[in-house]
Design a protein around this motif. Structure first.
Motif, PDB file in Angstrom:
ATOM      1  N   ALA A 197      -4.163   4.534  -0.060  1.00  0.00           N
ATOM      2  CA  ALA A 197      -3.139   4.589   0.986  1.00  0.00           C
ATOM      3  C   ALA A 197      -2.720   6.028   1.252  1.00  0.00           C
ATOM      4  O   ALA A 197      -2.538   6.428   2.409  1.00  0.00           O
ATOM      5  N   ILE A 198      -2.569   6.805   0.183  1.00  0.00           N
ATOM      6  CA  ILE A 198      -2.209   8.217   0.353  1.00  0.00           C
ATOM      7  C   ILE A 198      -3.353   8.960   1.037  1.00  0.00           C
ATOM      8  O   ILE A 198      -3.131   9.794   1.916  1.00  0.00           O
TER       9      ILE A 198
ATOM     10  N   ILE B 184       0.841  -1.190   0.000  1.00  0.00           N
ATOM     11  CA  ILE B 184       0.000   0.000   0.000  1.00  0.00           C
ATOM     12  C   ILE B 184       0.885   1.252   0.000  1.00  0.00           C
ATOM     13  O   ILE B 184       1.785   1.389   0.820  1.00  0.00           O
ATOM     14  N   GLY B 185       0.651   2.118  -0.974  1.00  0.00           N
ATOM     15  CA  GLY B 185       1.412   3.352  -1.046  1.00  0.00           C
ATOM     16  C   GLY B 185       2.700   3.256  -1.831  1.00  0.00           C
ATOM     17  O   GLY B 185       3.522   4.161  -1.782  1.00  0.00           O
ATOM     18  N   ASN B 186       2.907   2.142  -2.567  1.00  0.00           N
ATOM     19  CA  ASN B 186       4.106   1.957  -3.413  1.00  0.00           C
ATOM     20  C   ASN B 186       5.373   2.520  -2.759  1.00  0.00           C
ATOM     21  O   ASN B 186       6.046   3.389  -3.289  1.00  0.00           O
ATOM     22  N   GLN B 187       5.681   1.961  -1.594  1.00  0.00           N
ATOM     23  CA  GLN B 187       6.782   2.485  -0.792  1.00  0.00           C
ATOM     24  C   GLN B 187       7.927   1.481  -0.687  1.00  0.00           C
ATOM     25  O   GLN B 187       7.710   0.264  -0.680  1.00  0.00           O
TER      26      GLN B 187
ATOM     27  N   GLY C 146      -0.534  14.679  -3.308  1.00  0.00           N
ATOM     28  CA  GLY C 146       0.111  13.758  -2.373  1.00  0.00           C
ATOM     29  C   GLY C 146       0.655  12.524  -3.069  1.00  0.00           C
ATOM     30  O   GLY C 146       1.724  12.008  -2.710  1.00  0.00           O
ATOM     31  N   VAL C 147      -0.076  12.037  -4.079  1.00  0.00           N
ATOM     32  CA  VAL C 147       0.385  10.887  -4.860  1.00  0.00           C
ATOM     33  C   VAL C 147       1.713  11.220  -5.539  1.00  0.00           C
ATOM     34  O   VAL C 147       2.663  10.431  -5.510  1.00  0.00           O
ATOM     35  N   VAL C 148       1.773  12.406  -6.157  1.00  0.00           N
ATOM     36  CA  VAL C 148       2.997  12.851  -6.831  1.00  0.00           C
ATOM     37  C   VAL C 148       4.135  13.001  -5.829  1.00  0.00           C
ATOM     38  O   VAL C 148       5.263  12.522  -6.054  1.00  0.00           O
ATOM     39  N   GLU C 149       3.852  13.663  -4.719  1.00  0.00           N
ATOM     40  CA  GLU C 149       4.876  13.909  -3.706  1.00  0.00           C
ATOM     41  C   GLU C 149       5.417  12.597  -3.145  1.00  0.00           C
ATOM     42  O   GLU C 149       6.628  12.459  -2.901  1.00  0.00           O
TER      43      GLU C 149
ATOM     44  N   ASN D 292       5.129   5.036   7.234  1.00  0.00           N
ATOM     45  CA  ASN D 292       6.269   5.255   6.345  1.00  0.00           C
ATOM     46  C   ASN D 292       5.995   6.320   5.288  1.00  0.00           C
ATOM     47  O   ASN D 292       6.911   6.709   4.553  1.00  0.00           O
ATOM     48  N   LEU D 293       4.754   6.780   5.197  1.00  0.00           N
ATOM     49  CA  LEU D 293       4.385   7.810   4.233  1.00  0.00           C
ATOM     50  C   LEU D 293       4.391   9.161   4.942  1.00  0.00           C
ATOM     51  O   LEU D 293       3.628   9.376   5.873  1.00  0.00           O
TER      52      LEU D 293
END
Length: 235
Positions: A128-129, A95-98, A161-164, A149-150
């Motif tokens: 997730a964002i 979740i959140g491509n982290q 927020g997705v871009v950031e 972690n985000l």
């Protein structure tokens, strides 16, 4: 309410509850059966359509060109940007491509499989964002741990927020794998998959937003690797 009316209410609830539970159980079983049916049929097609020589090559090991970190969202799938992902993408999802939540897997793709590309893909309207930008204190400990972690300011608009977040993940990778990047052994690419057309470049568009830390669209397109390719960027 009279005692008689109360008794009738309780009786009706006792009567209907098993019926409701039975219907829910039947629906659950049907959903699971339908999924398994599709899975088996699709696998049969897979076994029939792919040459046995291809499987023989795969059995000797893997040789992917890219380590990919993407969101777990079911609307984001590899065929949106790679029609032949087998043995081409070392794919990691959370979740959140982290990177932080799957750091060992990312290291394996880059340090052991030696993929020359680390591709980090966010997507429009990411749940997730959205959660990270709100109060997620009532989520389970495991989900809270991943969302922690985000690191985004709470006032951030969702798609910003997705871009950031993608840019932050790229920055994390640049620091972590600096020696490989400096040695021209790795390129880190940040991208967005826009299935909603929120960024107005077409539904399902993959948009390159970061190239080894460079966020300027004109400079991304002018890069020697990107030059002449029909890449889409955030203008």
């Amino acid at each position: 309410m009279t005692n008689k009316a109360f008794g009738l209410l309780i009786s009706s609830l006792l009567f209907f509850s098993p019926v409701i539970l039975a219907n829910e159980s039947a629906q659950f079983s049907e959903h699971v059966r339908e999924f398994v049916k599709n899975m088996v049929l699709d696998n049969n097609k897979h076994v029939t359509n792919i040459a046995h020589d291809d499987f023989k090559l795969l059995s000797e090991g893997q040789n992917p060109r890219a380590t990919v970190v993407s969101c777990s969202d079911s609307r984001v799938q590899t065929k949106a940007f790679n029609q032949s992902p087998v043995n081409d993408l070392f794919f990691i999802r959370n979740i959140g491509n982290q990177i932080k939540s799957a750091e060992g897997s990312v290291e394996y793709g880059i340090n052991h499989l030696h993929t020359p590309i680390l591709l980090i893909i966010g997507h429009s309207h990411c749940g997730a964002i959205q959660a990270a930008l709100s109060d997620y204190s009532k989520e389970s400990p495991a989900i809270r741990q991943e969302l922690d972690n985000l690191h985004l300011p709470k006032a951030t608009e969702l798609n910003h927020g997705v871009v950031e977040n993608v840019n932050q993940q790229v920055e994390y990778a640049l620091n972590k794998f600096k020696h490989k990047i400096d040695a021209k052994e790795l390129m880190v690419i940040g991208a967005l998959y826009d299935f909603r057309d929120d960024y107005h470049q077409g539904h399902g568009r993959l948009i390159i937003i970061n190239l080894n830390g460079e966020e300027d669209a004109k400079k991304i397109k002018a890069d020697s690797i990107m030059k002449g390719l029909a890449v889409h960027t955030l203008e």
